[in-house]
Design an enzyme around this catalytic site. Structure first.
Site, PDB file in Angstrom:
ATOM      1  N   SER A  40     -10.745  71.046 -80.422  1.00 28.45           N
ATOM      2  CA  SER A  40     -10.720  69.722 -80.646  1.00 28.45           C
ATOM      3  C   SER A  40     -11.902  68.737 -81.020  1.00 28.45           C
ATOM      4  CB  SER A  40     -10.160  69.144 -79.875  1.00 28.45           C
ATOM      5  OG  SER A  40      -9.721  67.740 -79.827  1.00 28.45           O
TER       6      SER A  40
ATOM      7  N   GLU B 104     -16.412  75.739 -69.486  1.00 28.88           N
ATOM      8  CA  GLU B 104     -16.240  77.524 -69.460  1.00 28.88           C
ATOM      9  C   GLU B 104     -16.929  78.214 -69.922  1.00 28.88           C
ATOM     10  OE1 GLU B 104     -13.514  75.611 -69.822  1.00 28.88           O
ATOM     11  OE2 GLU B 104     -11.912  76.955 -70.493  1.00 28.88           O
TER      12      GLU B 104
ATOM     13  N   HIS C  36     -19.656  67.208 -73.311  1.00 25.08           N
ATOM     14  CA  HIS C  36     -20.039  66.839 -72.016  1.00 25.08           C
ATOM     15  C   HIS C  36     -20.580  67.524 -71.263  1.00 25.08           C
ATOM     16  CE1 HIS C  36     -18.187  66.250 -68.148  1.00 25.08           C
ATOM     17  NE2 HIS C  36     -17.309  66.914 -67.948  1.00 25.08           N
TER      18      HIS C  36
HETATM   19  P1  NAD Z   1     -11.288  73.875 -78.080  1.00 18.42           P
HETATM   20  O1  NAD Z   1     -10.682  74.222 -76.829  1.00 18.42           O
HETATM   21  O2  NAD Z   1     -10.941  72.408 -78.783  1.00 18.42           O
HETATM   22  O3  NAD Z   1     -12.299  74.586 -78.965  1.00 18.42           O
HETATM   23  C1  NAD Z   1     -12.689  75.438 -78.547  1.00 18.42           C
HETATM   24  C2  NAD Z   1     -13.800  75.841 -79.399  1.00 18.42           C
HETATM   25  O4  NAD Z   1     -14.490  77.697 -79.212  1.00 18.42           O
HETATM   26  C3  NAD Z   1     -12.378  76.628 -80.174  1.00 18.42           C
HETATM   27  O5  NAD Z   1     -12.082  76.651 -81.473  1.00 18.42           O
HETATM   28  C4  NAD Z   1     -13.013  78.428 -79.911  1.00 18.42           C
HETATM   29  O6  NAD Z   1     -12.173  79.313 -80.699  1.00 18.42           O
HETATM   30  C5  NAD Z   1     -13.837  78.656 -80.143  1.00 18.42           C
HETATM   31  N1  NAD Z   1     -14.770  79.414 -79.411  1.00 18.42           N
HETATM   32  C6  NAD Z   1     -13.770  79.782 -78.234  1.00 18.42           C
HETATM   33  N2  NAD Z   1     -15.309  80.490 -78.071  1.00 18.42           N
HETATM   34  C7  NAD Z   1     -16.450  81.107 -78.608  1.00 18.42           C
HETATM   35  C8  NAD Z   1     -17.123  81.793 -78.962  1.00 18.42           C
HETATM   36  N3  NAD Z   1     -17.975  82.740 -77.995  1.00 18.42           N
HETATM   37  N4  NAD Z   1     -18.192  81.294 -80.258  1.00 18.42           N
HETATM   38  C9  NAD Z   1     -18.189  81.016 -81.119  1.00 18.42           C
HETATM   39  N5  NAD Z   1     -17.183  79.491 -81.131  1.00 18.42           N
HETATM   40  C10 NAD Z   1     -15.790  80.316 -79.575  1.00 18.42           C
HETATM   41  O7  NAD Z   1     -12.610  72.774 -76.697  1.00 18.42           O
HETATM   42  P2  NAD Z   1     -13.181  70.904 -76.868  1.00 18.42           P
HETATM   43  O8  NAD Z   1     -11.715  70.933 -75.938  1.00 18.42           O
HETATM   44  O9  NAD Z   1     -13.322  70.737 -78.247  1.00 18.42           O
HETATM   45  O10 NAD Z   1     -14.140  70.498 -75.988  1.00 18.42           O
HETATM   46  C11 NAD Z   1     -15.517  71.516 -76.615  1.00 18.42           C
HETATM   47  C12 NAD Z   1     -16.689  70.366 -75.586  1.00 18.42           C
HETATM   48  O11 NAD Z   1     -16.179  69.049 -75.671  1.00 18.42           O
HETATM   49  C13 NAD Z   1     -16.633  70.189 -74.530  1.00 18.42           C
HETATM   50  O12 NAD Z   1     -17.542  70.875 -73.392  1.00 18.42           O
HETATM   51  C14 NAD Z   1     -15.524  69.094 -73.658  1.00 18.42           C
HETATM   52  O13 NAD Z   1     -15.871  69.031 -72.625  1.00 18.42           O
HETATM   53  C15 NAD Z   1     -15.975  68.368 -74.510  1.00 18.42           C
HETATM   54  N6  NAD Z   1     -15.017  67.634 -75.169  1.00 18.42           N
HETATM   55  C16 NAD Z   1     -13.694  67.638 -75.263  1.00 18.42           C
HETATM   56  C17 NAD Z   1     -12.621  66.016 -75.677  1.00 18.42           C
HETATM   57  C18 NAD Z   1     -11.886  66.872 -76.119  1.00 18.42           C
HETATM   58  O14 NAD Z   1     -11.036  66.045 -76.991  1.00 18.42           O
HETATM   59  N7  NAD Z   1     -11.299  67.913 -75.401  1.00 18.42           N
HETATM   60  C19 NAD Z   1     -13.609  65.245 -75.373  1.00 18.42           C
HETATM   61  C20 NAD Z   1     -14.391  64.993 -75.032  1.00 18.42           C
HETATM   62  C21 NAD Z   1     -15.739  65.242 -74.534  1.00 18.42           C
HETATM   63 MG    MG Z   2     -13.329  66.016 -69.638  1.00 18.86          MG
END
Ligand code: NAD
Ligand code: MG
Ligand code: MG
Length: 349
Positions: A43, A100, A123
């Protein structure tokens, strides 16, 4: 230098509101000649990578070989390497895998982080609770968009942006805040406004918001309202419209005009019922529960529980997810939304 320092265990607010940073307060040139590695392409990862690239920044995406996201990132014109190679190729490394997994990913890339580099997150969870522990000779900062990644991308392409928080955990270079602001500008956040905070404040308020109000509180309120009506013999479809579908229409009004603006649009009967009954539903017991939830966040008890859950393979997390997906309000909702073809539920880019 950070303008406010709230990592000392106390939260201090200046008497006037802390400053917001906008486009003119950030200098994209600070990213000139630097490569940014984005680890993960979910995301936030896809949005940061593409916005940075469109802002003229050199980007490399770090993904495990064989990940489904490799083809996606490549099709968006991005260079993809495995996470350690991407980190080695970059001066700035933004970790955008799920919180995580930060600890495991950090282990795989930390050898590639050189003195003078910058480690970033969106985050503060992993840095604040210690699953990521960068060495003292690197900058550690945070740019946390206050909205889902898909909106970070969409608003950028439309010429606007999602507001963000910025924080500095470690300022080895003396330039960590300015560079984080340049990053925030490159993803479009300074178009909307960027607020400086600390890792502690960002982490604790973000967790509290999602647990007590935005996700946990909201889902529990919808389910409890729905069950109360259905258990009293009312039509489940009607209960869905009343307790879930209409939620968005009301929240849109609150978002645009505040609570008073929402109350202006509803009937006097609704407004009287709102002010006399609402505080009974979310009353002293709920406020006490909110303080307890906040306490578990502040003490680290929630973080320890979530880390242990992951070490145990997310077994009960998976079970709860399944249970929730089968809730009656979800079953009737799926059916009803099937008739509302104006609702675009697709998040695919
Ligand atoms: P997500 O679950 O959407 O995406 C995770 C990505 O990481 C996926 O593409 C996955 O394939 C990849 N991945 C998983 N394991 C991996 C590894 N070992 N090596 C390389 N890539 C790997 O994650 P997200 O929701 O975008 O969250 C990412 C960070 O952003 C977190 O710290 C979250 O707290 C922060 N955040 C997210 C949002 C949100 O809108 N979702 C908003 C603010 C902050
Ligand atoms: Mg959050
Ligand atoms: Mg009504």
């Amino acid at each position: 230098m950070p303008l406010v320092d709230r990592d000392d265990g106390r939260i201090r607010r200046p008497c006037t509101l802390p400053p917001m940073f906008y486009d003119d307060d950030a200098d994209l040139n600070l990213l000139d000649g630097k490569t940014v590695a984005i680890i993960g392409y979910g995301s936030q990862g896809h949005a940061h990578s593409r916005n940075l690239k469109d802002s003229g920044v050199d980007v490399v995406v770090g993904l495990r070989p064989g990940s489904d996201s490799v083809a996606k990132a490549s099709s968006h014109g991005l260079r993809v390497l495995d996470p350690a190679a991407a980190a080695a190729a970059a001066e700035i490394v933004m970790i955008l895998v799920p919180d995580e997994l930060h600890g495991a990913v950090w282990k795989s890339i930390s050898d590639a982080i050189e003195p003078g580099n910058t480690v970033m997150v969106a985050h503060g969870f992993s840095v604040h609770y210690g699953t990521v522990t960068p060495p003292p000779d690197v900058d550690v900062s945070l740019v946390a968009p206050k909205g889902p990644g898909h909106l970070v991308r969409r608003t950028y392409t439309e010429g606007s942006g999602v507001p963000a928080l910025v924080a500095v955990h470690q300022d080895a270079s003396g330039n960590a805040l300015a560079q984080a602001l340049a990053y925030a500008k490159a993803i479009g956040a300074t178009r909307a406004g960027v607020l400086e905070t600390s890792f502690r404040e960002e982490t604790e308020t973000d967790l509290f918001g999602e647990q007590a109000v935005l996700c946990g509180g909201l889902s529990a309120l919808i389910e409890a309202g729905y069950e109360t009506l259905v258990d009293a013999g009312y039509d489940p479809q009607l209960a869905y419209f009343e307790c879930l579908h209409e939620m968005k229409l009301i929240v849109d009004l609150v978002y645009e005009k505040g609570l008073a603006g929402m109350r202006y649009s509803i009937s006097n009967t609704a407004e009287y019922g709102d002010m006399t009954r609402g505080p009974r539903v979310v009353g002293d017991a709920s406020r006490e529960a909110m303080r307890a939830v906040l306490g578990e966040i502040q003490s680290g008890a929630f973080a320890r529980e979530w880390i242990a859950e992951n070490n145990a393979g997310q077994e009960s997390f998976g079970r709860m997810r399944e249970q929730q997906a089968g809730h009656k309000v979800e079953v009737v909702g799926k059916e009803l939304r099937g008739h509302m073809d104006w609702i675009d539920a697709s998040f695919d880019e």
